[in-house]
Design a protein around this motif. Structure first.
Motif, PDB file in Angstrom:
ATOM      1  N   LEU A   2     -36.742 -21.158   7.259  1.00 49.74           N
ATOM      2  CA  LEU A   2     -36.407 -22.542   6.907  1.00 49.74           C
ATOM      3  C   LEU A   2     -34.904 -22.770   6.895  1.00 49.74           C
ATOM      4  O   LEU A   2     -34.433 -23.870   7.217  1.00 49.74           O
ATOM      5  N   PHE A   3     -34.124 -21.764   6.533  1.00 45.19           N
ATOM      6  CA  PHE A   3     -32.671 -21.883   6.640  1.00 45.19           C
ATOM      7  C   PHE A   3     -32.259 -22.041   8.114  1.00 45.19           C
ATOM      8  O   PHE A   3     -31.360 -22.816   8.433  1.00 45.19           O
ATOM      9  N   SER A   4     -32.929 -21.299   9.000  1.00 45.77           N
ATOM     10  CA  SER A   4     -32.608 -21.420  10.427  1.00 45.77           C
ATOM     11  C   SER A   4     -32.990 -22.799  10.956  1.00 45.77           C
ATOM     12  O   SER A   4     -32.347 -23.317  11.876  1.00 45.77           O
ATOM     13  N   GLN A   5     -34.016 -23.413  10.367  1.00 44.03           N
ATOM     14  CA  GLN A   5     -34.406 -24.769  10.778  1.00 44.03           C
ATOM     15  C   GLN A   5     -33.266 -25.750  10.544  1.00 44.03           C
ATOM     16  O   GLN A   5     -33.011 -26.643  11.365  1.00 44.03           O
ATOM     17  N   GLY A   6     -32.552 -25.582   9.436  1.00 41.83           N
ATOM     18  CA  GLY A   6     -31.405 -26.448   9.158  1.00 41.83           C
ATOM     19  C   GLY A   6     -30.315 -26.292  10.191  1.00 41.83           C
ATOM     20  O   GLY A   6     -29.631 -27.268  10.554  1.00 41.83           O
ATOM     21  N   ILE A   7     -30.139 -25.073  10.705  1.00 42.01           N
ATOM     22  CA  ILE A   7     -29.132 -24.826  11.738  1.00 42.01           C
ATOM     23  C   ILE A   7     -29.501 -25.557  13.023  1.00 42.01           C
ATOM     24  O   ILE A   7     -28.668 -26.253  13.624  1.00 42.01           O
ATOM     25  N   PHE A   8     -30.747 -25.414  13.461  1.00 42.99           N
ATOM     26  CA  PHE A   8     -31.199 -26.106  14.672  1.00 42.99           C
ATOM     27  C   PHE A   8     -31.094 -27.620  14.516  1.00 42.99           C
ATOM     28  O   PHE A   8     -30.674 -28.321  15.439  1.00 42.99           O
ATOM     29  N   GLU A   9     -31.475 -28.111  13.341  1.00 40.79           N
ATOM     30  CA  GLU A   9     -31.461 -29.554  13.103  1.00 40.79           C
ATOM     31  C   GLU A   9     -30.063 -30.135  13.239  1.00 40.79           C
ATOM     32  O   GLU A   9     -29.859 -31.150  13.917  1.00 40.79           O
ATOM     33  N   HIS A  10     -29.088 -29.483  12.624  1.00 36.65           N
ATOM     34  CA  HIS A  10     -27.730 -30.031  12.658  1.00 36.65           C
ATOM     35  C   HIS A  10     -27.060 -29.819  14.005  1.00 36.65           C
ATOM     36  O   HIS A  10     -26.238 -30.633  14.420  1.00 36.65           O
ATOM     37  N   ASN A  11     -27.437 -28.774  14.719  1.00 36.28           N
ATOM     38  CA  ASN A  11     -26.934 -28.605  16.080  1.00 36.28           C
ATOM     39  C   ASN A  11     -27.478 -29.703  16.992  1.00 36.28           C
ATOM     40  O   ASN A  11     -26.772 -30.206  17.873  1.00 36.28           O
ATOM     41  N   TYR A  53     -22.452 -24.797   9.232  1.00 30.54           N
ATOM     42  CA  TYR A  53     -21.827 -23.531   8.833  1.00 30.54           C
ATOM     43  C   TYR A  53     -22.389 -23.045   7.498  1.00 30.54           C
ATOM     44  O   TYR A  53     -22.588 -21.845   7.301  1.00 30.54           O
ATOM     45  N   ALA A  54     -22.642 -23.974   6.575  1.00 25.84           N
ATOM     46  CA  ALA A  54     -23.219 -23.589   5.287  1.00 25.84           C
ATOM     47  C   ALA A  54     -24.593 -22.956   5.482  1.00 25.84           C
ATOM     48  O   ALA A  54     -24.933 -21.977   4.816  1.00 25.84           O
ATOM     49  N   ASP A  55     -25.383 -23.525   6.420  1.00 27.00           N
ATOM     50  CA  ASP A  55     -26.706 -22.954   6.705  1.00 27.00           C
ATOM     51  C   ASP A  55     -26.581 -21.540   7.277  1.00 27.00           C
ATOM     52  O   ASP A  55     -27.349 -20.647   6.900  1.00 27.00           O
ATOM     53  N   TRP A  56     -25.615 -21.346   8.171  1.00 31.31           N
ATOM     54  CA  TRP A  56     -25.400 -20.027   8.763  1.00 31.31           C
ATOM     55  C   TRP A  56     -25.018 -19.005   7.695  1.00 31.31           C
ATOM     56  O   TRP A  56     -25.591 -17.909   7.628  1.00 31.31           O
ATOM     57  N   PHE A  57     -24.032 -19.364   6.871  1.00 32.36           N
ATOM     58  CA  PHE A  57     -23.564 -18.431   5.841  1.00 32.36           C
ATOM     59  C   PHE A  57     -24.667 -18.134   4.827  1.00 32.36           C
ATOM     60  O   PHE A  57     -24.821 -16.995   4.373  1.00 32.36           O
ATOM     61  N   ALA A  58     -25.424 -19.169   4.451  1.00 35.05           N
ATOM     62  CA  ALA A  58     -26.517 -18.975   3.492  1.00 35.05           C
ATOM     63  C   ALA A  58     -27.601 -18.087   4.091  1.00 35.05           C
ATOM     64  O   ALA A  58     -28.158 -17.220   3.407  1.00 35.05           O
ATOM     65  N   LEU A  59     -27.905 -18.283   5.380  1.00 36.34           N
ATOM     66  CA  LEU A  59     -28.919 -17.462   6.047  1.00 36.34           C
ATOM     67  C   LEU A  59     -28.483 -16.001   6.100  1.00 36.34           C
ATOM     68  O   LEU A  59     -29.273 -15.092   5.790  1.00 36.34           O
ATOM     69  N   ILE A  60     -27.223 -15.753   6.477  1.00 34.04           N
ATOM     70  CA  ILE A  60     -26.714 -14.383   6.550  1.00 34.04           C
ATOM     71  C   ILE A  60     -26.716 -13.736   5.170  1.00 34.04           C
ATOM     72  O   ILE A  60     -27.126 -12.579   5.005  1.00 34.04           O
ATOM     73  N   LEU A  61     -26.265 -14.493   4.156  1.00 32.51           N
ATOM     74  CA  LEU A  61     -26.231 -13.963   2.792  1.00 32.51           C
ATOM     75  C   LEU A  61     -27.637 -13.663   2.295  1.00 32.51           C
ATOM     76  O   LEU A  61     -27.878 -12.619   1.672  1.00 32.51           O
ATOM     77  N   PHE A  62     -28.583 -14.553   2.579  1.00 30.11           N
ATOM     78  CA  PHE A  62     -29.958 -14.361   2.127  1.00 30.11           C
ATOM     79  C   PHE A  62     -30.600 -13.159   2.812  1.00 30.11           C
ATOM     80  O   PHE A  62     -31.279 -12.355   2.156  1.00 30.11           O
ATOM     81  N   ALA A 115     -25.853 -21.347  -3.202  1.00 34.60           N
ATOM     82  CA  ALA A 115     -25.474 -22.729  -3.517  1.00 34.60           C
ATOM     83  C   ALA A 115     -23.994 -22.966  -3.245  1.00 34.60           C
ATOM     84  O   ALA A 115     -23.591 -24.056  -2.803  1.00 34.60           O
ATOM     85  N   VAL A 116     -23.166 -21.950  -3.492  1.00 32.50           N
ATOM     86  CA  VAL A 116     -21.727 -22.074  -3.262  1.00 32.50           C
ATOM     87  C   VAL A 116     -21.441 -22.331  -1.781  1.00 32.50           C
ATOM     88  O   VAL A 116     -20.507 -23.066  -1.433  1.00 32.50           O
ATOM     89  N   MET A 117     -22.251 -21.753  -0.895  1.00 28.39           N
ATOM     90  CA  MET A 117     -22.054 -21.968   0.545  1.00 28.39           C
ATOM     91  C   MET A 117     -22.099 -23.457   0.892  1.00 28.39           C
ATOM     92  O   MET A 117     -21.319 -23.940   1.705  1.00 28.39           O
ATOM     93  N   PHE A 118     -23.028 -24.186   0.253  1.00 31.26           N
ATOM     94  CA  PHE A 118     -23.179 -25.615   0.544  1.00 31.26           C
ATOM     95  C   PHE A 118     -22.152 -26.458  -0.204  1.00 31.26           C
ATOM     96  O   PHE A 118     -22.006 -27.645   0.080  1.00 31.26           O
ATOM     97  N   LEU A 119     -21.459 -25.835  -1.154  1.00 28.93           N
ATOM     98  CA  LEU A 119     -20.430 -26.552  -1.900  1.00 28.93           C
ATOM     99  C   LEU A 119     -19.094 -26.526  -1.163  1.00 28.93           C
ATOM    100  O   LEU A 119     -18.355 -27.512  -1.172  1.00 28.93           O
ATOM    101  N   TYR A 120     -18.805 -25.420  -0.485  1.00 28.04           N
ATOM    102  CA  TYR A 120     -17.492 -25.236   0.126  1.00 28.04           C
ATOM    103  C   TYR A 120     -17.488 -25.364   1.649  1.00 28.04           C
ATOM    104  O   TYR A 120     -16.420 -25.454   2.252  1.00 28.04           O
ATOM    105  N   PHE A 121     -18.667 -25.357   2.283  1.00 27.71           N
ATOM    106  CA  PHE A 121     -18.714 -25.431   3.740  1.00 27.71           C
ATOM    107  C   PHE A 121     -19.574 -26.604   4.177  1.00 27.71           C
ATOM    108  O   PHE A 121     -20.523 -26.988   3.496  1.00 27.71           O
ATOM    109  N   THR A 122     -19.224 -27.159   5.329  1.00 29.70           N
ATOM    110  CA  THR A 122     -20.034 -28.227   5.904  1.00 29.70           C
ATOM    111  C   THR A 122     -21.179 -27.609   6.694  1.00 29.70           C
ATOM    112  O   THR A 122     -21.152 -26.425   7.035  1.00 29.70           O
ATOM    113  N   ARG A 123     -22.176 -28.421   6.969  1.00 31.71           N
ATOM    114  CA  ARG A 123     -23.303 -27.948   7.756  1.00 31.71           C
ATOM    115  C   ARG A 123     -22.982 -28.109   9.243  1.00 31.71           C
ATOM    116  O   ARG A 123     -22.256 -29.030   9.614  1.00 31.71           O
TER     117      ARG A 123
END
Length: 222
Positions: A143-152, A31-40, A21-29
């Motif tokens: 599903l986290f990767s889907q957010g990355i594709f969507e915002h790209n 990037y937040a999706d990428w960091f959350a995916l790597i962390l997960f 959740a902190v990833m989406f608080l401090y980073f924009t998308r």
């Protein structure tokens, strides 16, 4: 508490859950999706390693056995909360129902374990429950990767005329921004992620019923 390597990995995995959740608080998308995916993904890998090392090195402890399922549940619950909160309107209805089933089962089984107390050993984790957890982890990662594709895709088509976008997608104009790739990735990662989440929700119902069946003898009135 014994601070051996398996227990340290379990604690780090537990701390990583709110980190999603902190990833989406401090980073924009995205990037937040990428960091959350790597962390997960990192946390999911340590989920296998801490159990394997504890058994291989004979370092199994009571605190580790207690925290391991808590860390799993925390990761899944927080990740599902983020996915539902940040999903597009097109995906949300199909995402909410399996997520609800999974969350309800986790609360229900946790309540059963708490009520049974010392007899909670009857609710041991089964192989099917492990498959359920694996399906959940893979579905959430996809599903986290889907957010990355969507915002790209959104960033690649920002300010572009819809007619030009159609021409790019139909091959009439050269795809310099890889629009088609982002769109295909967004579509298939979303579809596959949802299919896997529905499979996980089905396994969740089956394992939840199995736990209830095993607990029923302890719930009968004397």
């Amino acid at each position: 508490m014994k601070w051996n390597l398996p227990n340290i990995l379990t604690v780090l995995r537990l701390l990583a859950a709110p980190g999603l959740a902190v990833m989406f608080l401090y980073f924009t998308r995205p990037y937040a999706d990428w960091f959350a995916l790597i962390l997960f993904l990192t946390a999911a890998i340590t989920d296998w390693f801490d159990g394997y090392l504890a058994r291989a090195w004979k370092q199994e402890t009571k605190i580790g056995a207690m925290m391991d399922p808590i860390a799993d549940k925390a990761m899944v619950v927080i990740a599902l909360m983020i996915l539902v909160g940040y999903s597009t309107e097109h995906w949300t209805p199909w995402l909410v129902l399996p997520a609800t089933v999974i969350l309800f089962r986790e609360v229900f089984v946790s309540g059963l374990r708490e009520y049974l107390g010392d007899t909670a050993g009857t609710l041991k984790v089964t192989k099917l429950a492990k498959w359920k957890t694996t399906a959940q982890m893979v579905a959430i990662a996809v599903l986290f990767s889907q957010g990355i594709f969507e915002h790209n895709f959104v960033m690649a088509t920002f300010g572009m005329d819809p007619t030009v976008i159609d021409q790019v997608l139909t091959g009439q104009v050269e795809d310099l921004n890889h629009i088609r790739w982002h769109l295909e990735g967004m579509f298939w990662s979303g579809r596959i992620g949802l299919w896997l989440l529905w499979i996980a929700a089905t396994l969740t119902l089956i394992t939840g019923y199995d736990y209830l069946r095993k607990a029923m003898p302890h719930l009968k009135e004397s």
